[in-house]
Design a protein around this motif. Structure first.
Motif, short mmCIF file in Angstrom:
data_model
loop_
_atom_site.label_atom_id
_atom_site.label_comp_id
_atom_site.label_asym_id
_atom_site.label_seq_id
_atom_site.Cartn_x
_atom_site.Cartn_y
_atom_site.Cartn_z
N LYS A 7 1.03 -1.44 0.00
CA LYS A 7 0.17 -0.19 0.39
C LYS A 7 0.77 1.01 -0.19
O LYS A 7 0.73 2.51 -0.50
CB LYS A 7 -1.36 -0.43 1.48
N MET A 8 1.71 0.97 0.65
CA MET A 8 2.97 2.01 0.67
C MET A 8 3.74 3.08 -0.55
O MET A 8 3.95 3.79 -0.54
CB MET A 8 3.54 2.63 2.37
N ALA A 9 4.00 1.23 -0.53
CA ALA A 9 4.86 1.70 -1.75
C ALA A 9 4.19 2.16 -3.46
O ALA A 9 3.74 3.12 -3.60
CB ALA A 9 5.38 0.02 -2.57
N ASP A 10 2.48 2.04 -3.54
CA ASP A 10 1.60 2.34 -4.40
C ASP A 10 1.42 4.14 -4.05
O ASP A 10 1.17 4.86 -5.04
CB ASP A 10 -0.13 1.59 -4.19
N GLU A 11 0.84 4.57 -2.61
CA GLU A 11 0.99 5.72 -2.52
C GLU A 11 2.27 6.63 -3.11
O GLU A 11 2.28 7.58 -3.86
CB GLU A 11 0.77 5.67 -1.03
N ALA A 12 3.76 5.93 -2.74
CA ALA A 12 5.02 6.79 -3.59
C ALA A 12 4.75 6.70 -4.17
O ALA A 12 4.77 7.80 -4.77
CB ALA A 12 5.62 6.14 -2.89
N LEU A 13 4.49 6.13 -5.09
CA LEU A 13 4.48 5.84 -6.66
C LEU A 13 3.40 6.94 -7.28
O LEU A 13 3.62 7.41 -8.01
CB LEU A 13 5.01 4.16 -7.61
N ALA A 14 2.33 7.04 -6.63
CA ALA A 14 1.13 7.88 -7.24
C ALA A 14 1.53 9.15 -6.35
O ALA A 14 1.20 9.79 -7.84
CB ALA A 14 -0.23 7.24 -6.46
N SER A 15 2.38 9.15 -5.36
CA SER A 15 2.70 10.55 -5.01
C SER A 15 3.45 11.14 -6.04
O SER A 15 3.43 13.09 -6.08
CB SER A 15 3.49 10.62 -3.40
N GLY A 16 4.39 11.47 -6.82
CA GLY A 16 4.79 11.49 -8.09
C GLY A 16 6.21 12.22 -6.94
O GLY A 16 7.33 12.19 -7.59
N TRP A 17 6.69 11.55 -6.13
CA TRP A 17 8.13 11.62 -5.97
C TRP A 17 9.01 10.76 -6.11
O TRP A 17 8.89 10.15 -6.35
CB TRP A 17 7.42 11.74 -3.23
N PRO A 18 10.10 11.48 -5.75
CA PRO A 18 11.35 11.26 -5.92
C PRO A 18 11.74 9.92 -5.22
O PRO A 18 11.28 9.61 -4.48
CB PRO A 18 12.57 11.97 -6.67
N ILE A 19 11.81 9.09 -6.46
CA ILE A 19 11.83 7.46 -5.51
C ILE A 19 13.44 6.86 -5.76
O ILE A 19 14.16 7.36 -7.16
CB ILE A 19 11.71 5.79 -6.47
N ARG A 20 14.30 6.80 -5.04
CA ARG A 20 15.74 5.70 -5.48
C ARG A 20 15.81 4.38 -5.43
O ARG A 20 16.75 4.56 -6.73
CB ARG A 20 16.51 7.10 -4.24
N THR A 21 15.24 4.04 -4.83
CA THR A 21 15.53 2.83 -5.23
C THR A 21 14.45 1.70 -4.41
O THR A 21 14.67 2.24 -4.00
CB THR A 21 16.84 2.39 -3.52
N VAL A 22 14.27 0.78 -5.80
CA VAL A 22 13.57 0.06 -4.96
C VAL A 22 14.18 -1.55 -5.12
O VAL A 22 14.26 -1.91 -5.39
CB VAL A 22 12.21 0.42 -6.45
N CYS A 23 13.07 -2.15 -4.14
CA CYS A 23 14.15 -3.79 -3.61
C CYS A 23 13.00 -4.46 -3.45
O CYS A 23 11.66 -3.97 -2.60
CB CYS A 23 14.96 -3.63 -1.94
N ALA A 24 12.22 -5.36 -4.39
CA ALA A 24 11.30 -5.59 -4.10
C ALA A 24 10.86 -7.26 -4.65
O ALA A 24 12.45 -8.14 -5.59
CB ALA A 24 9.61 -5.01 -5.18
N THR A 25 9.65 -8.35 -4.55
CA THR A 25 9.89 -9.92 -4.92
C THR A 25 9.27 -10.22 -6.30
O THR A 25 8.98 -8.89 -6.58
CB THR A 25 8.71 -10.48 -3.78
N GLU A 26 9.80 -11.32 -7.26
CA GLU A 26 9.52 -10.80 -8.36
C GLU A 26 8.64 -10.99 -8.88
O GLU A 26 8.02 -10.32 -10.09
CB GLU A 26 9.81 -12.43 -8.71
#
Length: 248
Positions: A31-50
């Motif tokens: 949920k928080m990742a989706d909120e971050a993506l929708a916000s337009g705030w710059p994302i530096r790094t993503v570590c996630a499952t396949e």
């Protein structure tokens, strides 16, 4: 796949000091990742499952990304139950109110120390459409991981400024309400908008220099209970609701 060296380097961001020095904060969970993506705030790094990566194959090409196993994710996570994705997002400090004017309703937080309380207040402000928060410098860091999680995404929809709130309140051009014991019961007070609402420290309340700048002192009256006082987040939520409903 991520190397052991890269994983070790990212683990350093579990320390708040390291994040703050680089102007970053940690976001965890779907949920928080989706909120971050929708916000337009710059994302530096993503570590996630396949699986998460497969569902988000359209990520911006500038984002550093690593596919990790659940055990590797657990090494990065501060949560008891890591949830698919871990991010580093750039901190965004936005002036909340221009210079000295409250915009509709401004929530002013005076030395709120508990991260859970701060996160709840941010989330509640978002619920009532309050987008502007002004915090004293000794209020908890809004990018603290516990605060971020408690906001449930509302952090991305609010504008938060840390400043000398006594000076801000002294120059504010709208009514400044303060939650105090012994003030006017909220049912007897005409809560005007625009305004500023000050919520004080969990144990000491509103500091003296800020209290001197209040134009109205308001109280949430007890209805026969024996509790000494309300939790800061609860008191703030009740008062935000009262102000919001007064404007309907």
């Amino acid at each position: 796949m991520i190397s052991k060296k890269q994983l070790k380097e990212l683990r350093a961001y579990r320390q708040g000091k390291h994040c703050k020095e680089e102007g970053l904060f940690v976001v965890e969970g779907v949920k928080m990742a989706d909120e971050a993506l929708a916000s337009g705030w710059p994302i530096r790094t993503v570590c996630a499952t396949e699986e998460w990566m497969a569902e988000h194959d359209g990520l911006n090409g500038d984002i550093q990304r690593w596919t990790v196993s659940e055990s590797e994710l657990a090494q990065l996570s501060l949560l008891r139950s890591p949830n698919e994705v871990w991010m580093l997002v750039e901190r965004q400090y936005r002036p909340a109110i221009g210079q000295w004017t409250a915009v509709d309703v401004t929530l002013v937080l005076d030395h709120i120390q508990d991260p859970g309380n701060l996160g709840t207040l941010i989330r509640t402000a978002d619920w009532f459409g309050i987008r502007h928060l002004v915090c004293s410098p000794d209020t908890a860091d809004c990018f603290n991981p516990k605060v971020v999680q408690a906001t449930m995404g509302s952090l991305f929809r609010t504008q938060i400024e840390y400043t000398d709130i006594a000076q801000w309140a002294a120059r504010c051009k709208t009514p400044v309400y303060g939650a105090v014991l012994g003030g006017t019961p909220i049912g007897e007070s005409a809560l005007q908008r625009p305004c500023a609402l000050v919520i004080g420290n969990e144990s000491r309340g509103i500091s003296d220099d800020v209290a001197q700048q209040l134009t109205h002192r308001v109280t949430i009256p007890s209805t026969g209970g024996s509790a000494e006082s309300l939790n800061a987040a609860v008191a703030g939520s009740v008062l935000m609701a009262a102000i919001a409903l007064n404007g309907l």
